[in-house]
Design a protein around this motif. Structure first.
Motif, PDB file in Angstrom:
ATOM      1  N   TRP A 156      -6.642   1.823   4.910  1.00 24.12           N
ATOM      2  CA  TRP A 156      -6.728   3.174   5.482  1.00 24.12           C
ATOM      3  C   TRP A 156      -5.322   3.713   5.746  1.00 24.12           C
ATOM      4  CZ3 TRP A 156      -8.808   4.292  11.097  1.00 24.12           C
ATOM      5  CH2 TRP A 156      -8.854   5.677  11.304  1.00 24.12           C
ATOM      6  N   ALA A 157      -4.472   2.866   6.328  1.00 25.81           N
ATOM      7  CA  ALA A 157      -3.094   3.278   6.611  1.00 25.81           C
ATOM      8  C   ALA A 157      -2.338   3.633   5.334  1.00 25.81           C
ATOM      9  CB  ALA A 157      -2.362   2.153   7.357  1.00 25.81           C
ATOM     10  N   MET A 158      -2.742   3.016   4.224  1.00 25.42           N
ATOM     11  CA  MET A 158      -2.092   3.306   2.939  1.00 25.42           C
ATOM     12  C   MET A 158      -2.793   4.444   2.195  1.00 25.42           C
ATOM     13  SD  MET A 158      -1.033  -0.483   1.492  1.00 25.42           S
ATOM     14  CE  MET A 158      -2.646  -1.251   1.657  1.00 25.42           C
ATOM     15  N   GLY A 159      -3.786   5.062   2.848  1.00 19.40           N
ATOM     16  CA  GLY A 159      -4.478   6.204   2.238  1.00 19.40           C
ATOM     17  C   GLY A 159      -5.471   5.832   1.166  1.00 19.40           C
ATOM     18  N   ALA A 160      -6.027   4.616   1.239  1.00 19.53           N
ATOM     19  CA  ALA A 160      -6.918   4.140   0.173  1.00 19.53           C
ATOM     20  C   ALA A 160      -8.359   4.006   0.659  1.00 19.53           C
ATOM     21  CB  ALA A 160      -6.417   2.797  -0.364  1.00 19.53           C
ATOM     22  N   ILE A 161      -8.851   5.009   1.408  1.00 24.37           N
ATOM     23  CA  ILE A 161     -10.229   5.003   1.885  1.00 24.37           C
ATOM     24  C   ILE A 161     -10.884   6.331   1.516  1.00 24.37           C
ATOM     25  CG2 ILE A 161     -11.769   4.844   3.886  1.00 24.37           C
ATOM     26  CD1 ILE A 161     -10.335   2.269   3.467  1.00 24.37           C
TER      27      ILE A 161
END
Length: 276
Positions: free
Chosen positions: A204-209
């Protein structure tokens, strides 16, 4: 608007998870990549939080039934959580949308799927061969081995979202042969919750959700798990395990063919070698 195909996919995976007990990651992540064309990293991240949500309920049920061996859970987590964090930090240094990231996730996913298939097909053979030796281990060695297993699961799950199901159960059966099966399954599910949550938050922190996608999948999977659990006792376990393992091998071969540019003949050889 809710896409009925995503709901149907969540339902189908839920049914299989309920019938086999195998983690949804080995089914849902390849489905999102191959059928819907979702980027592998987004598929993994979405599936991790999806798994954390679905397995939380299972943990409460097993906790209420006192079928969780907490020492094993804590040992697994002491290895898997730090390993997951370090793996996510390493992944954050890569280009999430680049080909290197796509290839890494797909190849690790292939390995994890094959490992899961082997655990399903050859679990009894593995247990018969190694259980007597491992029964002689003292408590300290068992504890250390459990932490090492946790490290391996932390890396596998963080990259591919696969490994916390059949692989985790097989490892626990080897290391804790005196525990009843209900406690093995309960402990594996209880450990999967914090691991998938930490790994999912990292993605999520890496924008992968993909949050809307996760919500739609849950709409289908929750009733699917209930129905699958009801049907599980009506279908021979061995048939289920072999059928599911065969599907995982074919999926792994399909992913590998895309990454390694295998011909159809090479893909069949890959699947045959994996099966044997």
């Amino acid at each position: 608007m809710i896409d009925p195909l995503y709901v149907a996919s969540g339902f189908g995976v839920g049914v299989l998870v309920g019938m086999t007990g195998v983690g949804g990651g080995s089914l849902m992540t390849p489905l999102l990549i191959l059928l819907f064309g979702i980027h592998p990293t987004t598929a993994v991240g979405t599936d991790l939080l999806y798994a954390a949500a679905t397995k939380t309920g299972g943990s409460f049920v097993h906790g209420w039934a006192r079928s969780i061996h907490w020492p094993a859970v804590l040992r697994l987590a002491s290895g898997s959580i730090p390993a997951s964090i370090l793996t996510l930090v390493a992944m954050s240094q890569l280009d999430l949308n680049g080909e290197s990231e796509r290839s890494l996730v797909n190849l690790v996913l292939c390995f994890a799927l094959l490992l899961t298939a082997i655990s399903l097909i050859f679990r009894k053979t593995i247990l018969d061969r190694y259980r007597q030796r491992l029964e002689k281990l003292d408590d300290v060695t068992t504890a250390r081995a459990t932490v090492v297993v946790g490290v391996a699961l932390g890396v596998l799950v963080s990259i591919s979202s696969v490994g916390a199901g059949a692989v985790g159960v097989t490892a626990l059966l080897l290391l804790y042969p005196r525990l009843p099966m209900a406690s093995i399954v309960g402990s594996d599910i209880a450990h999967a919750v914090p691991l998938t949550l930490v790994a999912g938050i990292g993605h999520w922190a890496m924008g992968a959700i993909d949050w809307p996608l996760m919500g739609v999948l849950l709409i289908g999977s929750v009733p699917g798990i209930v129905i699958g659990s009801y049907c599980a006792v009506r279908v021979p376990e061995k048939v289920l395990r072999v059928a599911l393992a065969s599907v995982l091998i074919v999926v792994a071969a399909k992913l590998a063919s895309g990454e390694l540019n295998l011909s159809p003949e090479g893909m069949m050889a890959f699947a045959r070698s994996a099966a044997h």
